[in-house]
Design an enzyme around this catalytic site. Sequence first.
Site, PDB file in Angstrom:
ATOM      1  N   ARG A   1      -0.849  65.992  -8.951  1.00  0.00           N
ATOM      2  CA  ARG A   1      -0.153  65.530  -7.719  1.00  0.00           C
ATOM      3  C   ARG A   1      -0.822  64.830  -6.893  1.00  0.00           C
ATOM      4  O   ARG A   1      -1.975  64.607  -7.020  1.00  0.00           O
ATOM      5  CB  ARG A   1       0.019  66.827  -6.689  1.00  0.00           C
ATOM      6  CG  ARG A   1       0.896  68.031  -7.200  1.00  0.00           C
ATOM      7  CD  ARG A   1       2.453  68.023  -6.764  1.00  0.00           C
ATOM      8  NE  ARG A   1       2.604  67.755  -5.500  1.00  0.00           N
ATOM      9  CZ  ARG A   1       3.827  67.395  -5.121  1.00  0.00           C
ATOM     10  NH1 ARG A   1       4.840  67.409  -5.929  1.00  0.00           N
ATOM     11  NH2 ARG A   1       4.028  67.296  -3.541  1.00  0.00           N
TER      12      ARG A   1
ATOM     13  N   HIS B   1     -10.901  62.669 -14.350  1.00  0.00           N
ATOM     14  CA  HIS B   1      -9.852  61.963 -15.155  1.00  0.00           C
ATOM     15  C   HIS B   1     -10.055  61.623 -16.354  1.00  0.00           C
ATOM     16  O   HIS B   1     -11.212  61.271 -16.519  1.00  0.00           O
ATOM     17  CB  HIS B   1      -9.670  60.646 -14.039  1.00  0.00           C
ATOM     18  CG  HIS B   1      -8.342  59.886 -14.952  1.00  0.00           C
ATOM     19  ND1 HIS B   1      -7.192  60.249 -14.527  1.00  0.00           N
ATOM     20  CD2 HIS B   1      -8.427  58.859 -15.591  1.00  0.00           C
ATOM     21  CE1 HIS B   1      -6.329  59.268 -15.323  1.00  0.00           C
ATOM     22  NE2 HIS B   1      -7.134  58.518 -15.862  1.00  0.00           N
TER      23      HIS B   1
HETATM   24  C1  GAR Z   1      -7.759  67.104 -17.963  1.00  0.00           C
HETATM   25  O1  GAR Z   1      -8.015  66.592 -19.484  1.00  0.00           O
HETATM   26  C2  GAR Z   1      -8.077  66.365 -16.737  1.00  0.00           C
HETATM   27  O2  GAR Z   1      -9.041  65.294 -17.037  1.00  0.00           O
HETATM   28  C3  GAR Z   1      -6.630  65.719 -16.908  1.00  0.00           C
HETATM   29  O3  GAR Z   1      -5.853  66.907 -17.056  1.00  0.00           O
HETATM   30  C4  GAR Z   1      -6.362  67.691 -17.724  1.00  0.00           C
HETATM   31  C5  GAR Z   1      -6.426  68.942 -17.284  1.00  0.00           C
HETATM   32  O4  GAR Z   1      -7.045  70.151 -18.179  1.00  0.00           O
HETATM   33  N1  GAR Z   1      -6.354  65.095 -15.452  1.00  0.00           N
HETATM   34  C6  GAR Z   1      -5.523  64.202 -15.357  1.00  0.00           C
HETATM   35  O5  GAR Z   1      -5.052  63.600 -16.125  1.00  0.00           O
HETATM   36  C7  GAR Z   1      -5.542  63.637 -13.737  1.00  0.00           C
HETATM   37  N2  GAR Z   1      -4.827  62.490 -13.837  1.00  0.00           N
HETATM   38  P1  GAR Z   1      -7.329  71.521 -17.409  1.00  0.00           P
HETATM   39  O6  GAR Z   1      -6.245  72.171 -16.750  1.00  0.00           O
HETATM   40  O7  GAR Z   1      -7.718  72.353 -18.828  1.00  0.00           O
HETATM   41  O8  GAR Z   1      -8.542  71.218 -16.645  1.00  0.00           O
END
Ligand code: GAR
Length: 201
Positions: free
Chosen positions: A90, A108
Amino acid sequence: MRVAVLASGRGSNFQSIIDASKENKLPNCKLELLIVNKKEAYAVERAKKHNIAYKIIESKNKKREDFDHEMLEVLAKNKIEIVVLAGFMRILSKPFITKYKNRIINIHPSLLPLHPGAHAHRDVIKSGAKESGCTVHFVDEGVDTGPIIMQETVVVDKNDNEETLAAKILPLEHQIFPKALHLLTSKKLEIKEGKVTIRSD
Ligand code: GAR
């Protein structure tokens, strides 16, 4: 420092912080609270397992400012000083960012400022980039634009797709995220003219 993690899904990055904390790698961090914006977020199971307080605040059908206001109330009640975005999908509103200025960090899965947004891996594969990685950064009012704290890189092979690239990068996220949080909670990070320096004292 009193820390809250915000997550939307699987929560493997949240887990990396729990693990680091259990291994005494975050001596200045008190992991007080998890907030999720989706009730089915698996991150909640991790909080339960490790006896960490959690709050489900559904964001669906809510105005951004109203949802953020609800979160701010919970954070204030818990005297939270640092907010960690661990797969929190979000965008935060201006009042929220202002309240926690320079006290929100995000992980990220790309080498920012390249490939911001919600589909980093897809965008990297599409771009033909030969290198990608992950970034921990302070959160400002833009989308993935805040001062960069730490990065790790991986090689993108010609056979990589979104899934294989994500699988390559995720373990590196789990390494740098707790490290950056440790530096922040130990007050070792300074931001000057949009750039982060790490104090070595
Ligand atoms: C992770 O790869 C994080 O870097 C990415 O979502 C994934 C969440 O994984 N975040 C984004 O893309 C933010 N723009 P997780 O729930 O296993 O931590």
